[in-house]
Motif scaffolding. Structure first.
Motif, short mmCIF file in Angstrom:
data_model
loop_
_atom_site.label_atom_id
_atom_site.label_comp_id
_atom_site.label_asym_id
_atom_site.label_seq_id
_atom_site.Cartn_x
_atom_site.Cartn_y
_atom_site.Cartn_z
N THR A 27 0.80 -1.38 0.05
CA THR A 27 -0.04 0.04 -0.05
C THR A 27 0.81 1.22 -0.12
O THR A 27 0.53 2.22 -0.84
N PRO A 28 2.16 1.37 0.80
CA PRO A 28 2.61 2.62 0.64
C PRO A 28 3.44 2.91 -0.56
O PRO A 28 3.32 4.15 -0.98
N LYS A 29 3.67 2.00 -1.30
CA LYS A 29 4.29 2.18 -2.50
C LYS A 29 3.13 2.42 -3.70
O LYS A 29 3.37 3.48 -4.41
N ALA A 30 2.11 1.82 -3.52
CA ALA A 30 0.96 2.48 -4.41
C ALA A 30 0.27 3.89 -4.17
O ALA A 30 0.17 4.51 -4.88
N LEU A 31 0.42 4.23 -2.87
CA LEU A 31 0.17 5.76 -2.34
C LEU A 31 1.09 6.42 -2.94
O LEU A 31 0.80 7.65 -3.36
N LYS A 32 2.50 6.23 -2.81
CA LYS A 32 3.35 7.16 -3.31
C LYS A 32 3.29 7.24 -4.96
O LYS A 32 3.70 8.47 -5.48
N GLY A 33 2.87 6.20 -5.45
CA GLY A 33 2.72 6.19 -7.02
C GLY A 33 1.53 7.15 -7.45
O GLY A 33 1.62 7.92 -8.32
N TYR A 34 0.57 7.05 -6.52
CA TYR A 34 -0.55 8.10 -6.66
C TYR A 34 -0.33 9.48 -6.20
O TYR A 34 -1.11 10.29 -6.42
N ASP A 38 4.33 9.17 2.45
CA ASP A 38 4.06 8.45 3.75
C ASP A 38 3.91 9.41 5.09
O ASP A 38 3.54 9.06 6.09
N THR A 39 4.07 10.56 4.67
CA THR A 39 3.89 11.72 5.82
C THR A 39 2.41 12.11 5.86
O THR A 39 1.91 12.66 6.89
N ALA A 40 1.62 11.63 4.95
CA ALA A 40 0.29 11.76 5.20
C ALA A 40 -0.59 10.99 6.10
O ALA A 40 -1.76 11.34 6.23
N TRP A 41 0.14 10.11 6.63
CA TRP A 41 -0.78 9.11 7.63
C TRP A 41 0.50 8.82 8.75
O TRP A 41 1.53 8.71 8.49
N SER A 42 -0.42 8.58 9.94
CA SER A 42 0.51 8.23 10.91
C SER A 42 0.06 6.86 11.63
O SER A 42 0.75 6.24 12.44
N THR A 43 -1.10 6.31 10.97
CA THR A 43 -1.31 5.31 11.61
C THR A 43 -1.86 4.15 10.49
O THR A 43 -1.97 4.77 9.41
N GLU A 44 -1.81 2.82 10.71
CA GLU A 44 -2.33 1.97 9.52
C GLU A 44 -3.70 2.21 9.08
O GLU A 44 -3.93 2.18 7.90
N MET A 47 -3.52 5.00 6.61
CA MET A 47 -3.19 4.69 5.50
C MET A 47 -4.16 3.89 4.54
O MET A 47 -4.28 4.14 3.41
N PHE A 48 -4.96 2.81 5.29
CA PHE A 48 -5.94 2.19 4.45
C PHE A 48 -6.83 3.24 4.12
O PHE A 48 -7.71 2.96 2.87
N GLY A 49 -7.31 4.00 4.95
CA GLY A 49 -8.52 5.17 4.70
C GLY A 49 -7.89 5.58 3.28
O GLY A 49 -8.72 5.87 2.28
N LEU A 50 -6.91 6.03 3.23
CA LEU A 50 -6.20 6.96 2.01
C LEU A 50 -6.30 6.03 0.67
O LEU A 50 -6.53 6.58 -0.71
N ILE A 51 -5.75 4.79 0.85
CA ILE A 51 -5.77 4.01 -0.28
C ILE A 51 -7.44 3.46 -0.65
O ILE A 51 -7.81 3.29 -1.97
N HIS A 52 -8.22 3.39 0.38
CA HIS A 52 -9.56 3.37 -0.11
C HIS A 52 -10.17 4.34 -0.89
O HIS A 52 -11.08 4.22 -1.73
N GLU A 53 -9.93 5.56 -0.23
CA GLU A 53 -10.34 6.81 -0.86
C GLU A 53 -9.79 6.61 -2.40
O GLU A 53 -10.76 7.08 -3.55
N MET A 54 -8.69 6.33 -2.93
CA MET A 54 -8.13 6.19 -4.36
C MET A 54 -9.05 5.04 -4.78
O MET A 54 -9.61 5.07 -6.15
N ARG A 55 -9.36 3.92 -4.37
CA ARG A 55 -9.98 2.89 -4.86
C ARG A 55 -11.59 3.39 -5.08
O ARG A 55 -12.16 2.94 -6.37
N GLN A 56 -12.01 3.98 -4.16
CA GLN A 56 -13.46 4.60 -4.69
C GLN A 56 -13.47 5.49 -5.71
O GLN A 56 -14.43 5.61 -6.41
N ARG A 57 -12.24 6.17 -6.03
CA ARG A 57 -12.38 7.35 -7.08
C ARG A 57 -12.38 6.42 -8.30
O ARG A 57 -12.99 6.84 -9.24
N ILE A 58 -11.53 5.51 -8.20
CA ILE A 58 -11.53 4.59 -9.39
C ILE A 58 -12.58 3.75 -9.68
O ILE A 58 -13.37 3.75 -10.83
N ILE A 59 -13.27 3.22 -8.78
CA ILE A 59 -14.63 2.64 -9.00
C ILE A 59 -15.72 3.30 -9.57
O ILE A 59 -16.67 3.09 -10.27
#
Length: 295
Positions: A27-34, A38-44, A47-59
C-alpha cells in the motif's frame, strides 16, 4: 448479477480484470505512485483510509463502468468498505464488474527458487464472508524466481491445494504462481510451470474449474492450451513490473489471455488530478489494456 451471470461474464466477457488488491506491504508504494507521501498518515488505519479513497475514486469514475473492465480484485478491507453508498462488491456488480477477493496472507522466505504462500488457517472463514457479500472468486499469489523443478512444483501444488479449499466454499479460485519476469531462466522455468499446472488440472475433479493468473510468458503463446482447457474458466495476465506500454505489447502476443493489471492500470493516476483529468487518464489506460486483452 447472480453467480451464474458472473461466471458467464468472466468466461465470455471481452475485457479485463482490474487488480485493486494492494495489501499492507504494498500500500505505501501504491500511495506514493498516486502522489501521496508517507507523511500523509500516522497510523495503519489512516493509510488504509487513503488507499480506500483512491479505490473509491477509481470504482466511481465513469470510465471504470464502461464495460471494458469485467472484474476487479479487492483487498479484504476494500471488500468490507463502501463505495457509492453501497458495499463495494454490490457497487461493482451494479456497474457490471465481477468482484474477487485477495485471500493469501503473504509469502514465505524463498526456498528451492520459489516463495510459497504463508499458512492460511482462516481461509474458509474469509471465503464465507466474501460469499455473504456477493463475491464471485478469490486470488492468491506465490512467486517463482528460478527454473527449479522442486520449487515450481511445490508452489503449484500448494496453489491447487488451497484452490480446493476455496472451491469447497463455493467460490472460484484464481491461482497465481507468478514467475519473476527478471529471472534469467524464465523461458525454461515457464515450461516446467506449464507442465506442473497441467498436472494439477488433470487431477482436478470433473466439473470443477479454476482461473489462472500468470506472468506474460517469455515464449509467446506458451499458455494457449490453458486458455482452451475445459477446467480453466479464464487465463489472466499480471503486469509483473512492466510499464503499461510494455505489458500491453507483450500481452497482445498471447491471444486468449486477458489482463489483470495493477501497476499497468494505475501508474499515471494522481491524487492532485481533477475528476475530469483523473477519469480521462484512467479511460486511456482502460482503452489500451482492453485493446491488448481482446487482440
Amino acid at each position: 448479477m447472480t453467480f451464474d451471470e458472473m461466471k458467464a461474464r468472466i468466461a465470455e466477457g471481452q475485457g479485463f480484470i482490474a487488480a485493486l488488491d494492494q495489501s499492507g506491504g504494498s500500500t505505501p508504494k501504491a500511495l506514493k505512485g498516486y502522489g501521496v507521501d508517507d507523511t500523509a498518515w500516522s497510523t495503519e488505519d489512516e493509510m488504509f483510509g487513503l488507499i480506500h479513497e483512491m479505490r473509491q475514486r477509481i470504482i466511481e469514475a465513469p470510465s471504470f463502468g464502461n464495460g471494458k473492465v469485467i472484474g476487479a480484485i479487492l483487498f479484504e478491507k476494500t471488500m468490507e468498505g463502501v463505495s457509492g453508498g453501497k458495499p463495494v462488491p454490490a457497487r461493482l456488480k451494479e456497474r457490471g464488474i465481477v468482484p474477487f477477493l485477495k485471500v493469501d496472507k503473504g509469502l514465505e522466505d524463498e526456498r528451492d527458487g520459489a516463495q510459497l504462500m504463508k499458512p492460511n488457517p482462516g481461509l474458509e472463514a474469509m471465503c464465507h464472508r466474501a460469499k455473504e457479500l456477493g463475491v464471485f472468486g478469490t486470488k492468491m499469489r506465490s512467486v517463482i524466481k528460478s527454473a527449479n523443478p522442486v520449487g515450481i512444483k511445490e508452489a503449484v501444488h500448494q496453489q491447487f491445494a488451497e484452490g480446493a479449499r476455496i472451491l469447497s466454499s463455493g467460490l472460484v479460485p484464481m491461482l497465481e504462481p507468478e514467475y519473476d519476469i527478471t529471472a534469467d531462466d524464465r523461458a525454461e522455468g515457464e515450461k516446467i510451470l506449464l507442465d506442473a499446472i497441467e498436472e494439477g488440472l488433470d487431477a482436478l475433479p470433473e466439473g470443477q474449474q479454476v482461473m489462472l493468473k500468470l506472468s506474460i510468458p517469455k515464449e509467446a503463446g506458451l499458455y494457449s492450451g490453458l486458455t482452451k482447457h475445459p477446467k480453466v474458466l479464464r487465463v489472466v495476465a499480471l503486469s509483473g513490473g512492466y510499464s503499461t506500454d510494455e505489458a500491453c505489447r507483450e500481452l497482445a502476443k498471447n491471444p486468449g489471455m486477458i489482463a489483470s493489471f495493477s501497476r499497468g492500470l494505475l501508474q499515471d493516476l494522481r491524487a492532485t488530478q481533477s475528476d475530469e483529468e483523473f477519469d480521462r487518464t484512467l479511460s486511456g489506460a482502460i482503452d489500451q489494456i482492453h485493446a491488448a486483452s481482446v487482440a
